[in-house]
Design a protein around this motif. Structure first.
Motif, mmCIF file in Angstrom:
data_model
loop_
_atom_site.group_PDB
_atom_site.id
_atom_site.type_symbol
_atom_site.label_atom_id
_atom_site.label_comp_id
_atom_site.label_asym_id
_atom_site.label_seq_id
_atom_site.Cartn_x
_atom_site.Cartn_y
_atom_site.Cartn_z
ATOM 1 N N PHE A 43 2.924 -9.711 1.927
ATOM 2 C CA PHE A 43 1.868 -10.431 2.613
ATOM 3 C C PHE A 43 1.958 -11.855 2.082
ATOM 4 O O PHE A 43 1.602 -12.100 0.920
ATOM 5 C CB PHE A 43 0.485 -9.853 2.286
ATOM 6 N N VAL A 46 2.910 -12.379 -1.551
ATOM 7 C CA VAL A 46 2.595 -11.176 -2.363
ATOM 8 C C VAL A 46 3.465 -9.996 -1.944
ATOM 9 O O VAL A 46 3.468 -9.591 -0.783
ATOM 10 C CB VAL A 46 1.102 -10.788 -2.197
ATOM 11 N N ALA A 48 3.610 -6.578 -1.732
ATOM 12 C CA ALA A 48 2.688 -5.436 -1.847
ATOM 13 C C ALA A 48 3.441 -4.131 -2.071
ATOM 14 O O ALA A 48 2.966 -3.257 -2.806
ATOM 15 C CB ALA A 48 1.828 -5.342 -0.603
ATOM 16 N N PRO A 67 -2.898 -0.151 -10.956
ATOM 17 C CA PRO A 67 -3.935 -1.156 -11.229
ATOM 18 C C PRO A 67 -4.389 -1.815 -9.923
ATOM 19 O O PRO A 67 -3.751 -1.629 -8.882
ATOM 20 C CB PRO A 67 -3.221 -2.176 -12.117
ATOM 21 N N ASN A 68 -5.452 -2.606 -9.976
ATOM 22 C CA ASN A 68 -5.923 -3.324 -8.782
ATOM 23 C C ASN A 68 -4.786 -4.144 -8.192
ATOM 24 O O ASN A 68 -4.054 -4.816 -8.919
ATOM 25 C CB ASN A 68 -7.066 -4.283 -9.143
ATOM 26 N N GLY A 69 -4.663 -4.079 -6.880
ATOM 27 C CA GLY A 69 -3.657 -4.891 -6.195
ATOM 28 C C GLY A 69 -2.241 -4.364 -6.340
ATOM 29 O O GLY A 69 -1.277 -5.054 -5.992
ATOM 30 N N ALA A 70 -2.083 -3.139 -6.841
ATOM 31 C CA ALA A 70 -0.742 -2.594 -7.088
ATOM 32 C C ALA A 70 -0.008 -2.243 -5.795
ATOM 33 O O ALA A 70 1.227 -2.206 -5.769
ATOM 34 C CB ALA A 70 -0.845 -1.348 -7.970
ATOM 35 N N GLY A 71 -0.752 -1.943 -4.730
ATOM 36 C CA GLY A 71 -0.094 -1.574 -3.472
ATOM 37 C C GLY A 71 -0.484 -0.189 -2.951
ATOM 38 O O GLY A 71 0.090 0.303 -1.976
ATOM 39 N N LYS A 72 -1.482 0.427 -3.566
ATOM 40 C CA LYS A 72 -1.872 1.803 -3.188
ATOM 41 C C LYS A 72 -2.347 1.875 -1.733
ATOM 42 O O LYS A 72 -1.865 2.691 -0.957
ATOM 43 C CB LYS A 72 -3.002 2.312 -4.109
ATOM 44 N N THR A 73 -3.301 1.011 -1.387
ATOM 45 C CA THR A 73 -3.849 1.054 -0.021
ATOM 46 C C THR A 73 -2.762 0.700 0.986
ATOM 47 O O THR A 73 -2.662 1.319 2.054
ATOM 48 C CB THR A 73 -5.040 0.075 0.103
ATOM 49 N N THR A 74 -1.916 -0.254 0.641
ATOM 50 C CA THR A 74 -0.835 -0.627 1.559
ATOM 51 C C THR A 74 0.052 0.585 1.833
ATOM 52 O O THR A 74 0.419 0.855 2.980
ATOM 53 C CB THR A 74 -0.010 -1.793 0.961
ATOM 54 N N HIS A 216 -9.100 5.359 -8.759
ATOM 55 C CA HIS A 216 -9.063 4.656 -10.032
ATOM 56 C C HIS A 216 -9.430 5.612 -11.157
ATOM 57 O O HIS A 216 -9.299 5.285 -12.327
ATOM 58 C CB HIS A 216 -10.096 3.521 -10.035
HETATM 59 N N1 LIG Z 1 -3.753 -7.719 4.940
HETATM 60 C C1 LIG Z 1 -3.422 -8.354 3.839
HETATM 61 N N2 LIG Z 1 -3.236 -9.673 3.825
HETATM 62 C C2 LIG Z 1 -2.881 -10.341 2.703
HETATM 63 N N3 LIG Z 1 -2.679 -9.738 1.503
HETATM 64 C C3 LIG Z 1 -2.848 -8.414 1.453
HETATM 65 C C4 LIG Z 1 -3.242 -7.650 2.603
HETATM 66 N N4 LIG Z 1 -3.332 -6.339 2.226
HETATM 67 C C5 LIG Z 1 -3.032 -6.300 0.922
HETATM 68 N N5 LIG Z 1 -2.748 -7.535 0.456
HETATM 69 C C6 LIG Z 1 -2.337 -7.866 -0.924
HETATM 70 O O1 LIG Z 1 -1.296 -6.960 -1.287
HETATM 71 C C7 LIG Z 1 -1.456 -6.506 -2.647
HETATM 72 C C8 LIG Z 1 -1.594 -5.002 -2.667
HETATM 73 O O2 LIG Z 1 -2.848 -4.672 -2.051
HETATM 74 P P1 LIG Z 1 -3.407 -3.193 -1.949
HETATM 75 O O3 LIG Z 1 -4.717 -3.284 -1.250
HETATM 76 O O4 LIG Z 1 -2.364 -2.326 -1.355
HETATM 77 O O5 LIG Z 1 -3.592 -2.834 -3.476
HETATM 78 P P2 LIG Z 1 -4.383 -1.627 -4.128
HETATM 79 O O6 LIG Z 1 -3.484 -1.046 -5.146
HETATM 80 O O7 LIG Z 1 -4.913 -0.733 -3.079
HETATM 81 O O8 LIG Z 1 -5.550 -2.432 -4.835
HETATM 82 P P3 LIG Z 1 -7.068 -2.009 -5.180
HETATM 83 O O9 LIG Z 1 -6.992 -0.963 -6.236
HETATM 84 O O10 LIG Z 1 -7.623 -3.289 -5.717
HETATM 85 O O11 LIG Z 1 -7.707 -1.560 -3.912
HETATM 86 C C9 LIG Z 1 -2.679 -7.240 -3.162
HETATM 87 O O12 LIG Z 1 -2.244 -8.390 -3.850
HETATM 88 C C10 LIG Z 1 -3.463 -7.614 -1.921
HETATM 89 O O13 LIG Z 1 -4.237 -8.770 -2.123
#
Ligand SMILES: Nc1ncnc2c1ncn2[C@@H]1O[C@H](COP(=O)(O)OP(=O)(O)OP(=O)(O)O)[C@@H](O)[C@H]1O
Length: 345
Positions: A43, A46, A48, A67-74, A216
């Protein structure tokens, strides 16, 4: 969509979960539910996801940690076809993510569930079920699975957060999908809500649903998941059973009771891993806690004795998933040339 699950055909791996660790029943064969090969997603600047290879097998509960922002939701959104990778390939039950053939077999709770506030829980589910051509029986079934029958006819706006989440999972279960994706399903719940959601997820896993769950709460993942996928900065750095990760992490957690307590800190620090030593004072009997390797223990006891410190007890404990997780994600520059079993460098 039918409420019948697709036939299990492509078979290969044996069970490796932790739900029935002592069971002598032969392991059921498992097929691939989702497969990632070299998947990357950026992104802007970043990264992801970075070259993710992952195989999600049927009938297991997976905990996706990081950890936060690691890429789990992606990662979860890629399975649902909500995020398109820049590179690599993904298949979900043999289909491309987002295609009807894939979506028909996935139930998901990605964000807080959106329901009509003035309709009852049951009415909300009926709207969703009818839109998909599912009978009212199916609504009754998912209400039963999530133990919501007694409150099903109350308006949604009177539901607690925990009940709302349960209704969200009930909605995801409509049509009895073989794959359930839950993003932080216990987020914001009180301890009782967490415990009951944990129980529901465990039961779904035991009934054969493949669950991909991000969380988490490491202790929760330790209790309900068969396998753990650890992501750090977009890379999958571990993919193994909870038991194997704990057994092969290469570290031991030591609890040390000594006198004088304060003086021992410096000696212990020289034998601890990067995590250092912590004085645990939450009882009448304070002790030092440190992570180290099993081989270091005799040397450590010798050093304490040489420093004139009386050693009352040294207790070795198996690291928790939390210990392992922090060890894996603490520092990316940690020597990954000798990874524990199941841990990918
Ligand atoms: N649609 C998007 N546009 C821009 N950046 C994105 C988008 N989706 C995710 N990111 C970035 O990609 C990285 C991974 O995000 P993701 O949401 O997958 O992390 P996560 O592990 O689920 O985090 P959390 O535990 O904080 O929810 C982060 O830096 C996030 O800011």
């Amino acid at each position: 969509m039918s409420a019948t699950r697709p036939e299990e055909s492509e078979t290969d791996d044996a069970r490796e979960g932790t739900h029935s660790p002592t069971s002598s029943v032969p392991a059921p064969a498992r097929r691939s539910v989702a497969e990632f090969t070299g998947v990357s997603k950026k992104f802007g600047s970043v990264q992801a996801l970075h070259e993710v290879d992952l195989r999600v097998r049927s009938g297991l509960v997976y905990g996706v940690l990081g950890p936060n922002g690691a890429g789990k939701t992606t990662l979860l959104r890629v399975v649902l076809g909500l995020v398109r990778p820049d590179a690599g390939s993904v298949t979900v039950l043999g289909h491309r993510p987002g295609q009807p053939g894939a979506l028909a077999h996935i139930g998901a709770l990605i964000e807080s569930p959106a329901f009509v506030p003035h309709l009852s829980g049951r009415a909300n589910l009926r709207v969703l079920a009818r839109a998909r051509g599912l009978p009212d029986d199916e609504v009754a079934r998912v209400l039963r699975v999530m133990d919501l029958q007694d409150r099903a006819d109350e308006r949604f706006h009177g539901y607690s957060l925990g009940m709302g989440q349960r209704l969200g999972v009930a909605a995801a279960l409509l049509g009895n999908p073989p794959l359930l994706i839950l993003d932080e399903p216990t987020n914001g719940l009180d301890p009782q809500g967490v415990a009951s959601m944990r129980e529901f997820i465990r039961r779904l896993g035991e009934d054969g649903t493949t669950v991909l769950l991000s969380s988490h709460l490491l202790s929760e993942v330790q209790q309900i998941c068969d396998r753990v996928v650890v992501i750090n900065r977009g890379r999958v750095i571990a993919d193994d059973t909870v038991t194997a990760l704990r057994d092969h992490s290469g570290t031991t957690v030591l609890k040390v009771w000594v006198s004088p307590v304060e003086q021992a800190g410096q000696v212990l620090d020289q034998h601890a891993s990067e995590a250092g030593v912590t004085l645990v004072e939450d009882s009448d009997d304070p002790y030092w806690r440190l992570e180290t390797t099993p081989e270091t223990v005799p040397e450590l006891v010798n050093a304490l004795v040489k420093a004139g410190i009386a050693v009352y007890e040294v207790r070795r404990e198996r690291p928790s998933l939390e210990d392992v997780f922090f060890g894996l994600t603490r520092d990316e520059t940690t020597d990954a040339s000798v990874p524990p079993e199941g841990v990918q460098p």
